[in-house]
Write a protein that holds these residues in place. Structure first.
Motif, PDB file in Angstrom:
ATOM      1  N   THR A  49       0.849  -1.186   0.000  1.00 21.36           N
ATOM      2  CA  THR A  49       0.000   0.000   0.000  1.00 21.36           C
ATOM      3  C   THR A  49       0.890   1.244   0.000  1.00 21.36           C
ATOM      4  OG1 THR A  49      -0.126   0.031   2.415  1.00 21.36           O
ATOM      5  CG2 THR A  49      -1.823  -1.199   1.234  1.00 21.36           C
ATOM      6  N   PRO A  50       0.379   2.358  -0.453  1.00 16.95           N
ATOM      7  CA  PRO A  50       1.212   3.573  -0.482  1.00 16.95           C
ATOM      8  C   PRO A  50       1.489   4.099   0.922  1.00 16.95           C
ATOM      9  CG  PRO A  50      -1.033   4.079  -1.138  1.00 16.95           C
ATOM     10  CD  PRO A  50      -0.953   2.588  -1.039  1.00 16.95           C
ATOM     11  N   ALA A  51       2.535   4.904   1.011  1.00 16.65           N
ATOM     12  CA  ALA A  51       2.873   5.564   2.270  1.00 16.65           C
ATOM     13  C   ALA A  51       2.099   6.870   2.388  1.00 16.65           C
ATOM     14  CB  ALA A  51       4.372   5.838   2.334  1.00 16.65           C
ATOM     15  N   MET A  52       1.793   7.248   3.646  1.00 15.97           N
ATOM     16  CA  MET A  52       1.146   8.540   3.848  1.00 15.97           C
ATOM     17  C   MET A  52       2.086   9.656   3.397  1.00 15.97           C
ATOM     18  SD  MET A  52      -0.038  10.504   7.349  1.00 15.97           S
ATOM     19  CE  MET A  52      -1.221   9.297   7.897  1.00 15.97           C
ATOM     20  N   ALA A  53       1.563  10.600   2.648  1.00 16.92           N
ATOM     21  CA  ALA A  53       2.375  11.698   2.140  1.00 16.92           C
ATOM     22  C   ALA A  53       2.748  12.650   3.275  1.00 16.92           C
ATOM     23  CB  ALA A  53       1.614  12.455   1.065  1.00 16.92           C
ATOM     24  N   PRO A  54       3.937  13.253   3.232  1.00 14.15           N
ATOM     25  CA  PRO A  54       4.302  14.243   4.252  1.00 14.15           C
ATOM     26  C   PRO A  54       3.309  15.399   4.318  1.00 14.15           C
ATOM     27  CG  PRO A  54       6.236  13.613   2.977  1.00 14.15           C
ATOM     28  CD  PRO A  54       5.061  13.003   2.294  1.00 14.15           C
ATOM     29  N   SER A  55       2.776  15.810   3.167  1.00 16.83           N
ATOM     30  CA  SER A  55       1.792  16.893   3.178  1.00 16.83           C
ATOM     31  C   SER A  55       0.522  16.476   3.909  1.00 16.83           C
ATOM     32  CB  SER A  55       1.461  17.308   1.746  1.00 16.83           C
ATOM     33  OG  SER A  55       1.057  16.187   0.972  1.00 16.83           O
ATOM     34  N   THR A  56       0.143  15.200   3.824  1.00 14.77           N
ATOM     35  CA  THR A  56      -1.006  14.713   4.582  1.00 14.77           C
ATOM     36  C   THR A  56      -0.735  14.788   6.078  1.00 14.77           C
ATOM     37  OG1 THR A  56      -1.563  13.194   2.774  1.00 14.77           O
ATOM     38  CG2 THR A  56      -2.553  12.758   4.920  1.00 14.77           C
ATOM     39  N   ALA A  57       0.480  14.432   6.485  1.00 14.90           N
ATOM     40  CA  ALA A  57       0.837  14.506   7.904  1.00 14.90           C
ATOM     41  C   ALA A  57       0.794  15.946   8.409  1.00 14.90           C
ATOM     42  CB  ALA A  57       2.225  13.903   8.120  1.00 14.90           C
ATOM     43  N   VAL A  58       1.297  16.885   7.624  1.00 16.98           N
ATOM     44  CA  VAL A  58       1.281  18.291   8.027  1.00 16.98           C
ATOM     45  C   VAL A  58      -0.153  18.796   8.120  1.00 16.98           C
ATOM     46  CG1 VAL A  58       1.948  20.619   7.350  1.00 16.98           C
ATOM     47  CG2 VAL A  58       3.571  18.747   7.112  1.00 16.98           C
ATOM     48  N   ALA A  59      -0.989  18.461   7.125  1.00 16.82           N
ATOM     49  CA  ALA A  59      -2.396  18.864   7.176  1.00 16.82           C
ATOM     50  C   ALA A  59      -3.097  18.267   8.392  1.00 16.82           C
ATOM     51  CB  ALA A  59      -3.096  18.434   5.887  1.00 16.82           C
ATOM     52  N   SER A  60      -2.747  17.030   8.757  1.00 14.71           N
ATOM     53  CA  SER A  60      -3.335  16.398   9.945  1.00 14.71           C
ATOM     54  C   SER A  60      -2.918  17.129  11.211  1.00 14.71           C
ATOM     55  CB  SER A  60      -2.916  14.931  10.013  1.00 14.71           C
ATOM     56  OG  SER A  60      -3.294  14.235   8.845  1.00 14.71           O
ATOM     57  N   LEU A  61      -1.661  17.532  11.305  1.00 19.48           N
ATOM     58  CA  LEU A  61      -1.195  18.258  12.496  1.00 19.48           C
ATOM     59  C   LEU A  61      -1.897  19.611  12.618  1.00 19.48           C
ATOM     60  CD1 LEU A  61       2.641  17.502  12.355  1.00 19.48           C
ATOM     61  CD2 LEU A  61       0.940  16.519  13.903  1.00 19.48           C
ATOM     62  N   LEU A  62      -2.080  20.313  11.522  1.00 22.45           N
ATOM     63  CA  LEU A  62      -2.810  21.584  11.564  1.00 22.45           C
ATOM     64  C   LEU A  62      -4.246  21.373  12.026  1.00 22.45           C
ATOM     65  CD1 LEU A  62      -1.633  23.443   8.315  1.00 22.45           C
ATOM     66  CD2 LEU A  62      -1.261  24.158  10.684  1.00 22.45           C
ATOM     67  N   PHE A  63      -4.890  20.314  11.523  1.00 26.58           N
ATOM     68  CA  PHE A  63      -6.273  20.055  11.898  1.00 26.58           C
ATOM     69  C   PHE A  63      -6.377  19.662  13.371  1.00 26.58           C
ATOM     70  CE2 PHE A  63     -10.044  17.406  12.337  1.00 26.58           C
ATOM     71  CZ  PHE A  63     -11.004  18.210  11.758  1.00 26.58           C
TER      72      PHE A  63
END
Length: 571
Positions: A49-63
């Motif tokens: 399966t694909p890895a979580m993108a770094p941009s997804t992790a940053v967006a999650s931290l902001l949320f």
């Protein structure tokens, strides 16, 4: 005396929201650590399966920061939550716009790389469905924290968006575990397992937040003009970034398309020119081994009449200006270097390059295709096919050389000048190395068959002709022999000393890019103007509502004071 309470009790809503925020933060932090430490297992929880993108992790931290700040009953914390949610919304919108345009923004990787996913071109890129879910999640937070958040319809909308995101997360978890449906788009459904779990938690937060009536809007913040300025600036920044990224993407696409066209034309022309050279050498082999032309030439050199030889030459070298064949003149040179016959009959002697080439052939050089030379008799470029005439008695020392002068204007030059595409500045140049120089043999900017080749020193490595003769092949950027910036493809002609430079001026596709840029700029300007009008209208509506509320409160206060005054007076 009662003891003062040690602290304020924490509501179940706050505990739930904090728990969700902590879980999102933990998953996102593990992902970023996996990218930084090159640990694929932390970024992709399931192999294949694909890895979580770094941009997804940053967006999650902001949320998660927005959710954690929205839970406490503090107006200042909710102001910060609104700002975090707005930042997350703008970032998610920017990523969504880039994905819709088909643009991969390298900044999404945050300069990180993950071993095991280097061959995957989409590794590190947020999926479209994930980016859109973050747009919806941050929108639902802003709705709850905005002045509209007190209304039942707004809270219902926030809960609905949250529920949709959570259901999407559950669906993606099922896809990661059991595989995607047959008709589902693979690129859309290809989401990391940990990203799917985060989407479930992200969808849960707005549902819980909108269900608690104690969490009210930050009305004072939304009345501030700075908020509208920040919103407009953020949207303008998204438009600028999206427009620039779109322009760069278009530039790459136009460049790649141009290079593909040049490469196809170069491949076709190189193969045709190589076959043309081989056909000329085949003519020489036929004359040398099987043709009666060589026998007749040998008989002529041994004292026979020239009539038979002239008749055979007439069939291969047409007279006059018809140029029905590749050869425009024939010379017969004996072993002593004397010109015994010229056809068609003319008093002009063969060029010095032909005389030197004939001497090499007589000395044992064999069948030779003489490369481009400038003929002193007519001032034009020619090639020549030099065929040794064997001695029928010994078969060793040639009796002489039959020279068939090749007119490149019959086929070679027109073929190189012919361009199958629509590029008005596209052209092909035939070059070869000559000592410390590169010779541009066929240059469409001048009368290519009537002037000497242009010499370019090998020290000028920015010139495509120099790059070609130095061994570079494939796509190249630089200048032509006149210093004009060009984009080209370099290729060596097989079994020859020639190199083909297929090029187009950069200004041609820059004009097309400028047209795209003007269209994007016009669209972005209209969008910004519409955004400005919408923000201006919203601020006026909110201010008018605020002043009406203040007026109603003032009226109610005056009426209350009047009733109190009358009551006191009556007493």
């Amino acid at each position: 005396m009662k003891a003062a309470p040690l602290g304020r009790s924490v509501s179940p809503t706050t505990v739930t929201l904090w728990s969700v925020a902590v879980a999102i933060t933990a998953i996102a932090a593990l992902t970023l650590f996996g990218w930084m430490w090159d640990r694929p297992g932390l970024a992709a929880w399931k192999s294949g399966t694909p890895a979580m993108a770094p941009s997804t992790a940053v967006a999650s931290l902001l949320f998660s920061a927005s959710v954690m700040l929205a839970a406490p009953p503090s107006r200042h914390f909710r102001h910060a939550a609104t700002l975090f949610a707005g930042t997350g919304l703008l970032g998610a919108l920017a990523l969504t716009v880039l994905l819709l345009l088909g643009v991969f923004w390298p900044a999404e990787l945050l300069g990180l790389g993950l071993r095991g996913f280097a061959g995957d071109p989409t590794s590190g890129q947020i999926s479209p469905i994930t980016a859109f879910c973050f747009v919806l999640a941050n929108t639902s937070l802003l709705i709850t924290l905005s002045p509209l958040g007190r209304r039942g319809l707004a809270r219902w909308l926030a809960r609905s968006l949250g529920s949709l995101i959570a259901l999407t997360g559950f669906l993606l978890i099922a896809v990661a575990v059991f595989g995607s449906p047959l008709l589902a788009p693979e690129q859309v459904m290809r989401v990391a397992l940990n990203t799917s779990l985060i989407l479930v938690l992200v969808g849960l937060a707005p549902v819980v937040l909108a269900a608690d009536p104690a969490i009210g809007p930050t009305t004072a913040l939304w009345r501030s003009r700075r908020v509208y300025v920040a919103v407009f600036a953020g949207i303008a920044a998204i438009g600028f970034i999206g427009g620039y990224a779109y322009y760069r993407q278009e530039e790459r696409q136009v460049r790649d398309q141009t290079l593909r066209e040049l490469d196809l034309a170069s491949l076709s022309k190189a193969a045709t020119i190589a076959q043309w050279r081989e056909d000329r050498l085949t003519d020489g082999r036929v004359i040398l081994n099987e043709s009666a032309l060589a026998i007749t030439a040998g008989q002529f050199l041994n004292g026979h009449d020239a009539g038979a030889l002239t008749a055979r030459l007439r069939a291969r070298v047409p007279e006059g200006q018809s140029r029905a064949g590749h050869y425009d003149r024939a010379f017969l040179i004996d072993a002593g270097g004397r010109t015994r016959l010229v056809f068609p009959n003319t008093a002009a002697p063969p060029a010095q390059d032909i005389a030197r080439g004939a001497a090499r052939v007589i000395g044992g050089g064999g069948l030779t295709l003489l490369d481009f030379y400038l003929d002193e008799t007519d001032g034009r470029q020619h090639l020549a096919l030099l065929v040794p005439i064997p001695d029928p008695a010994t078969g060793r020392q040639p009796l002489g050389v039959l020279v068939l002068r090749i007119d490149p204007a019959h086929f070679l030059f027109p073929y190189l000048a012919l361009w199958p595409g629509l590029h008005r500045t596209a052209r092909c140049e035939l070059v070869r190395r000559d000592g410390a120089d590169a010779l541009v043999l066929t240059e469409p900017r001048r009368a290519i068959d009537s002037t000497p080749p242009r010499r370019v020193a090998l020290t000028g490595t920015g010139v495509l002709a120099v790059q070609a003769v130095l061994g570079q092949t494939g796509a190249a950027e630089g200048v032509d022999a006149h210093g004009v910036p060009v984009l080209g493809v370099l290729r060596q002609i097989p079994a020859s000393p020639w190199y083909l430079v297929t090029q187009v001026e950069r200004t041609e596709f820059s004009e097309e890019l400028w047209q795209h840029l003007l269209l994007v700029g016009a669209f972005a300007s209209l969008l910004l103007f519409a955004t400005y009008l919408a923000i201006l209208l919203a601020s006026r509506v909110l201010r008018a509502r605020f002043y009406r509320t203040q007026a109603m409160l003032s009226t109610a206060l005056r009426e209350s004071e009047e009733r109190l005054r009358l009551a006191v007076a009556a007493a």
